[in-house]
Design a protein around this motif. Structure first.
Motif, PDB file in Angstrom:
ATOM      1  N   GLU A 237       2.985  -0.826 -10.971  1.00 42.24           N
ATOM      2  CA  GLU A 237       2.729   0.617 -10.369  1.00 42.24           C
ATOM      3  C   GLU A 237       3.401   1.336  -9.107  1.00 42.24           C
ATOM      4  O   GLU A 237       3.887   2.117  -9.143  1.00 42.24           O
ATOM      5  N   LEU A 238       3.614   0.164  -8.335  1.00 36.75           N
ATOM      6  CA  LEU A 238       4.433   1.174  -7.263  1.00 36.75           C
ATOM      7  C   LEU A 238       6.134   1.089  -8.149  1.00 36.75           C
ATOM      8  O   LEU A 238       6.628   2.534  -7.192  1.00 36.75           O
ATOM      9  N   LEU A 239       6.844   0.549  -8.969  1.00 37.02           N
ATOM     10  CA  LEU A 239       8.314   1.629  -9.304  1.00 37.02           C
ATOM     11  C   LEU A 239       7.482   2.335 -10.554  1.00 37.02           C
ATOM     12  O   LEU A 239       8.284   3.320 -10.791  1.00 37.02           O
ATOM     13  N   ASN A 240       6.216   3.173 -11.005  1.00 33.86           N
ATOM     14  CA  ASN A 240       6.479   3.572 -11.593  1.00 33.86           C
ATOM     15  C   ASN A 240       6.187   5.396 -10.938  1.00 33.86           C
ATOM     16  O   ASN A 240       5.997   6.064 -11.076  1.00 33.86           O
ATOM     17  N   ARG A 241       5.667   4.757  -9.648  1.00 34.80           N
ATOM     18  CA  ARG A 241       5.058   5.397  -8.599  1.00 34.80           C
ATOM     19  C   ARG A 241       6.310   6.136  -8.178  1.00 34.80           C
ATOM     20  O   ARG A 241       6.706   7.146  -7.633  1.00 34.80           O
TER      21      ARG A 241
ATOM     22  N   GLY B 148      10.954  -8.064   1.008  1.00 30.61           N
ATOM     23  CA  GLY B 148      12.683  -8.279   0.351  1.00 30.61           C
ATOM     24  C   GLY B 148      12.422  -7.586  -1.005  1.00 30.61           C
ATOM     25  O   GLY B 148      12.837  -6.293  -1.802  1.00 30.61           O
ATOM     26  N   GLY B 149      11.265  -7.830  -1.677  1.00 25.20           N
ATOM     27  CA  GLY B 149      10.719  -7.791  -3.324  1.00 25.20           C
ATOM     28  C   GLY B 149      10.090  -5.834  -3.323  1.00 25.20           C
ATOM     29  O   GLY B 149      10.886  -4.967  -3.465  1.00 25.20           O
ATOM     30  N   THR B 150       9.378  -5.727  -1.973  1.00 17.85           N
ATOM     31  CA  THR B 150       9.093  -3.706  -2.155  1.00 17.85           C
ATOM     32  C   THR B 150      10.760  -3.165  -1.926  1.00 17.85           C
ATOM     33  O   THR B 150      10.228  -2.226  -2.566  1.00 17.85           O
ATOM     34  N   ILE B 151      11.734  -3.717  -1.237  1.00 19.10           N
ATOM     35  CA  ILE B 151      12.994  -2.874  -1.214  1.00 19.10           C
ATOM     36  C   ILE B 151      13.625  -2.766  -2.318  1.00 19.10           C
ATOM     37  O   ILE B 151      14.103  -2.070  -2.727  1.00 19.10           O
ATOM     38  N   PHE B 152      13.544  -3.834  -3.086  1.00 15.96           N
ATOM     39  CA  PHE B 152      14.266  -4.126  -4.068  1.00 15.96           C
ATOM     40  C   PHE B 152      13.550  -3.355  -5.162  1.00 15.96           C
ATOM     41  O   PHE B 152      13.773  -2.732  -5.838  1.00 15.96           O
ATOM     42  N   THR B 153      12.462  -3.528  -4.905  1.00 12.01           N
ATOM     43  CA  THR B 153      11.976  -2.112  -6.214  1.00 12.01           C
ATOM     44  C   THR B 153      12.179  -0.607  -6.047  1.00 12.01           C
ATOM     45  O   THR B 153      11.931   0.009  -6.889  1.00 12.01           O
ATOM     46  N   MET B 154      11.562  -0.519  -4.531  1.00 10.97           N
ATOM     47  CA  MET B 154      12.909   1.060  -4.196  1.00 10.97           C
ATOM     48  C   MET B 154      13.696   1.313  -3.932  1.00 10.97           C
ATOM     49  O   MET B 154      14.307   2.786  -4.806  1.00 10.97           O
TER      50      MET B 154
ATOM     51  N   LYS C 200      11.690  12.007  -8.972  1.00  9.39           N
ATOM     52  CA  LYS C 200      11.970  12.547 -10.548  1.00  9.39           C
ATOM     53  C   LYS C 200      11.729  13.549  -9.942  1.00  9.39           C
ATOM     54  O   LYS C 200      11.949  15.277 -10.925  1.00  9.39           O
ATOM     55  N   LEU C 201      10.139  14.214  -9.791  1.00  4.02           N
ATOM     56  CA  LEU C 201       9.219  15.795  -9.161  1.00  4.02           C
ATOM     57  C   LEU C 201      10.060  16.023  -7.829  1.00  4.02           C
ATOM     58  O   LEU C 201      10.545  16.622  -7.731  1.00  4.02           O
TER      59      LEU C 201
ATOM     60  N   TYR D 142       0.937  -1.319  -0.012  1.00  4.30           N
ATOM     61  CA  TYR D 142       0.297  -0.205  -0.224  1.00  4.30           C
ATOM     62  C   TYR D 142       0.990   0.786  -0.158  1.00  4.30           C
ATOM     63  O   TYR D 142       2.064   2.039   0.758  1.00  4.30           O
ATOM     64  N   TRP D 143       0.764   2.067  -1.285  1.00  2.99           N
ATOM     65  CA  TRP D 143       1.042   3.519  -0.888  1.00  2.99           C
ATOM     66  C   TRP D 143       0.575   4.496  -0.246  1.00  2.99           C
ATOM     67  O   TRP D 143      -0.768   4.652  -1.219  1.00  2.99           O
TER      68      TRP D 143
END
Length: 159
Positions: free
Chosen positions: A87-91, A130-136, A97-98, A77-78
């Motif tokens: 969606e997590l990676l794109n957000r 771990g997947g969330t950490i890797f994505t971020m 960038k912003l 959840y974001w």
């Protein structure tokens, strides 16, 4: 001439029983094999003495909640919105960038990148966290931290 069964009793016995000596030596060998790796430290390191590091919440930081569903699927959840890994990676990329543009670009002096704060449910499998950490980190976030709840009473014990 008669011989006795036990032989001549006046001759001293010259046999040595080495079984107890062998047992003691084997026990000492095992003790040293266990104790020496514990005593010898190959790389000297100074571990931090931090018990509790309070989190400073800034509006630009990203707050994620991670838990497992009843079926075992990972739920991320974001803030309050559920997102999948794409969606997590794109957000995350858009958010970074912003923030960089808001502060004047990549080469701006005093550039402070936002952090990611992950609230992980205690029953969540490691693959979800771990997947969330890797994505971020893949999105470019360098600082990823965990939000935890200290035990009641303010006393923190070390394990």
């Amino acid at each position: 001439m008669s011989h006795t069964v036990g032989g001549d009793t006046d001759v001293p016995m010259s046999d040595i029983n080495v079984v107890p000596l062998t047992d003691v030596m084997l026990v000492l060998l095992i003790v040293f094999l266990i104790a020496i790796p514990v005593v010898i430290q190959t790389v000297p390191v100074k571990l931090p003495d931090v018990r509790f590091d309070p989190t400073t919440t800034k509006p630009e930081n990203v707050s994620l909640s991670v838990k497992a569903s009843d079926t075992g699927a990972c739920e991320v959840y974001w803030n309050q919105t559920r997102v999948n890994s794409t969606e997590l990676l794109n957000r995350a990329v858009d958010k970074l960038k912003l923030e960089i543009e808001k502060q004047g670009g990549v080469n701006a002096p005093g550039l402070e990148l936002p952090e990611v704060h992950i609230r992980g449910d205690v029953n969540t499998p490691y693959r979800c966290i771990g997947g969330t950490i890797f994505t971020m980190q893949r999105a470019g976030f360098a600082r990823v931290g965990f939000i935890s709840e200290p035990p009641p009473g303010g006393v923190v014990t070390r394990l």
